[in-house]
Design an enzyme around this catalytic site. Structure first.
Site, PDB file in Angstrom:
ATOM      1  N   GLU A   1      51.895  45.391  51.037  1.00 37.78           N
ATOM      2  CA  GLU A   1      50.531  45.509  51.554  1.00 37.78           C
ATOM      3  C   GLU A   1      49.610  44.922  50.497  1.00 37.78           C
ATOM      4  O   GLU A   1      49.946  44.883  49.323  1.00 37.78           O
ATOM      5  CB  GLU A   1      50.179  46.983  51.775  1.00 37.78           C
ATOM      6  CG  GLU A   1      49.620  47.732  50.543  1.00 37.78           C
ATOM      7  CD  GLU A   1      50.619  47.894  49.394  1.00 37.78           C
ATOM      8  OE1 GLU A   1      51.837  47.753  49.631  1.00 37.78           O
ATOM      9  OE2 GLU A   1      50.181  48.144  48.259  1.00 37.78           O
TER      10      GLU A   1
ATOM     11  N   SER B   1      43.460  44.986  32.109  1.00 36.78           N
ATOM     12  CA  SER B   1      44.508  44.882  33.129  1.00 36.78           C
ATOM     13  C   SER B   1      44.621  43.487  33.739  1.00 36.78           C
ATOM     14  O   SER B   1      45.691  43.079  34.177  1.00 36.78           O
ATOM     15  CB  SER B   1      44.273  45.913  34.234  1.00 36.78           C
ATOM     16  OG  SER B   1      42.944  45.817  34.724  1.00 36.78           O
TER      17      SER B   1
ATOM     18  N   LYS C   1      49.838  43.469  37.639  1.00 35.69           N
ATOM     19  CA  LYS C   1      50.557  43.768  38.890  1.00 35.69           C
ATOM     20  C   LYS C   1      51.937  43.109  38.945  1.00 35.69           C
ATOM     21  O   LYS C   1      52.836  43.602  39.605  1.00 35.69           O
ATOM     22  CB  LYS C   1      49.712  43.357  40.085  1.00 35.69           C
ATOM     23  CG  LYS C   1      48.555  44.331  40.312  1.00 35.69           C
ATOM     24  CD  LYS C   1      48.047  44.283  41.723  1.00 35.69           C
ATOM     25  CE  LYS C   1      47.055  45.403  41.984  1.00 35.69           C
ATOM     26  NZ  LYS C   1      45.764  45.170  41.305  1.00 35.69           N
TER      27      LYS C   1
HETATM   28  C1  PLP Z   1      44.716  45.990  41.259  1.00 34.49           C
HETATM   29  C2  PLP Z   1      44.055  45.964  39.954  1.00 34.49           C
HETATM   30  C3  PLP Z   1      43.631  47.131  39.294  1.00 34.49           C
HETATM   31  C4  PLP Z   1      43.712  48.493  39.913  1.00 34.49           C
HETATM   32  O1  PLP Z   1      44.974  48.951  40.252  1.00 34.49           O
HETATM   33  P1  PLP Z   1      45.757  50.051  39.406  1.00 34.49           P
HETATM   34  O2  PLP Z   1      46.937  50.342  40.235  1.00 34.49           O
HETATM   35  O3  PLP Z   1      44.842  51.229  39.249  1.00 34.49           O
HETATM   36  O4  PLP Z   1      46.098  49.449  38.086  1.00 34.49           O
HETATM   37  C5  PLP Z   1      43.096  47.029  38.037  1.00 34.49           C
HETATM   38  N1  PLP Z   1      42.943  45.835  37.443  1.00 34.49           N
HETATM   39  C6  PLP Z   1      43.328  44.680  38.047  1.00 34.49           C
HETATM   40  C7  PLP Z   1      43.126  43.384  37.309  1.00 34.49           C
HETATM   41  C8  PLP Z   1      43.887  44.702  39.311  1.00 34.49           C
HETATM   42  O5  PLP Z   1      44.256  43.551  39.905  1.00 34.49           O
END
Ligand code: PLP
Length: 428
Positions: free
Chosen positions: A114, A382, A92
């Site tokens: 948000e 992610s 993020k």
């Molecule tokens: C917020 C988040 C997601 C999901 O959000 P996307 O916009 O679909 O990437 C996925 N993995 C993590 C670690 C997150 O914090």
């Protein structure tokens, strides 16, 4: 020539996307779009972005060969893109830093955002601290109560967390409140939207700032002669997946696989499967047209997932469009499969996946054995799983965790010295 699906045409990805907003938001969105395109074509902006990506976020992130996992699964080679090693623990920050840098260039001194579970709020608060911007984060009152560790982190970074008390007091109400603030203060304020959705130009902008993930993977795979069969990412709003997939969208291969939250089952309210679920339909919400989980009256249905980040009733318009054309294949993983994937990669690779990312890991566990050994699968991790201990510990070691919480509470209640010595007590 076939039409490129790697970006929007006037804000639309085939039938999805657009800019369905109140009149007052048209001008700020148009100005943002113009500033964004100018910046992306300006070498000095790109240079500034690359420098902060390197020195602050810690890019590039590694592409790890998961040797033990590959052996155990007995099929395709598994690689893990370690986005969880980015500063603040997830992808993020790529978007938050990009948008805050752009806002600064536009002369805006105030940032609003948000947040649901708080991950995007933490990333935005950190980016604002780094870049010297004033930060207000809108968060549903229910979420503020549930997500205290993230609220504390945002405040440490100097952000004001504004508890939203309207509606269901969760993410969608926080988005509405942020939109309202932006409409009232467009000249001083930039709204950092947290995923690849919302009105144009946000889906294009968020994808571009997240596409650093895919660009690095493409380069890393080429340098190491990795023959990629499939890229796998979890899909909440869609920002980590679309950034990971971006440089490959207009190519025929590799396969692009998006994994949604399967929750505890296929029933309404039991998952957050916007592409694979049976309550999914076209709709317009919060400024864009896409696939949503809606009831017959067009109202958002409740969603459920063990991972807070995948728990949203809508999906980014570009992902919805690419799902329709078949370029992205959608599937889902259940809460249980995600938890098993967390355990599998922790034990065998020494990598602790966030619960969101573990949905992608779960799909890799299913797919790898079906593929030949000379092919490769790349999972986008992610985020890392440190943030999830309040969810994973009660599942993996419930009795010990409960005992820990009780003893912590006792310690807080009894230890008078904590209060006396607490010179930095912010509670009023
Ligand atoms: C917020 C988040 C997601 C999901 O959000 P996307 O916009 O679909 O990437 C996925 N993995 C993590 C670690 C997150 O914090």
């Amino acid at each position: 020539m076939e039409k490129s699906m790697a970006k929007s045409t006037e804000g639309f990805f085939n039938q999805y996307g657009g800019k369905y907003v109140a009149e007052v938001l048209r001008r700020p969105l148009d100005e943002l779009q113009e500033a964004f395109h100018k910046a992306m074509n300006d070498e000095s902006f790109i240079k500034e972005l690359e420098t902060i990506q390197r020195d602050y976020i810690g890019r590039e992130t590694p592409l790890l060969y998961a040797e033990t996992a590959t052996k155990l699964l007995g099929g395709a080679k598994i690689y893990i893109k370690l986005e969880g090693l980015a500063n603040t623990g997830a992808h993020k920050i790529n978007n938050a830093i990009g948008q805050c840098l752009l806002a600064k260039r536009m002369g805006k001194k105030r940032i609003i955002a948000e947040t649901g579970a708080g991950q995007h709020g933490v990333a935005t608060a950190a980016a604002c601290a780094k870049l010297g911007l004033d930060c207000t984060v809108y968060m549903g009152e229910v979420d503020v109560r549930r997500q205290q560790p993230n609220v504390a982190a945002m405040e440490m970074y100097g952000a004001k967390v504004h508890a939203v008390t309207s509606g269901s007091r969760t993410l969608k109400d926080a988005v509405n409140e942020a939109m309202r603030d932006w409409a009232a203060n467009p000249d001083t304020t930039h709204y950092v939207l947290g995923s690849a959705l919302g009105p144009a130009p946000f889906p294009d902008m968020v994808r571009e700032f997240q596409s650093v993930i895919g660009k690095e993977v493409k380069k890393q795979a080429a340098e190491r002669n990795i023959d990629i069969e499939a890229l796998i990412a979890c899909v909440g709003g869609g920002s980590n997946s679309i950034g990971f997939f971006a440089p490959f969208i207009d190519e025929k291969s590799p396969r692009l696989i998006g994994v949604e939250a399967g929750g505890i089952g296929p029933g309404v309210g039991e998952n957050a499967s916007r592409m694979t679920g049976n309550a999914s339909r076209d709709g317009i919400m919060q400024g864009y047209k896409s696939r949503f989980l809606l009831d017959d009256d067009g109202q958002a249905l409740p969603t459920r997932s063990i991972s807070a980040g995948l728990d949203y009733c809508g999906i980014g318009p570009q992902l919805a469009a690419l799902g329709k054309t078949g370029r992205i294949e959608f599937t889902s993983a259940s809460d249980k499969e995600a938890l098993e994937a967390v355990k599998f990669f922790a034990k065998n690779e020494g990598v602790l996946f966030a619960l969101e990312s573990a949905h992608a890991g779960a799909e890799a566990i299913k797919l790898a054995p079906k593929l030949p050994k000379d092919k490769a699968i790349i999972i986008n991790m992610s985020g890392r799983g440190d943030k999830d201990i309040f969810i994973t510990c009660p599942v993996f070691r419930p009795a010990k965790w409960k005992q820990f919480l009780i003893s912590e509470l006792e310690r807080l209640n009894e230890a008078k010295d904590i209060h006396d010595a607490n010179l930095m007590n912010d509670e009023k």
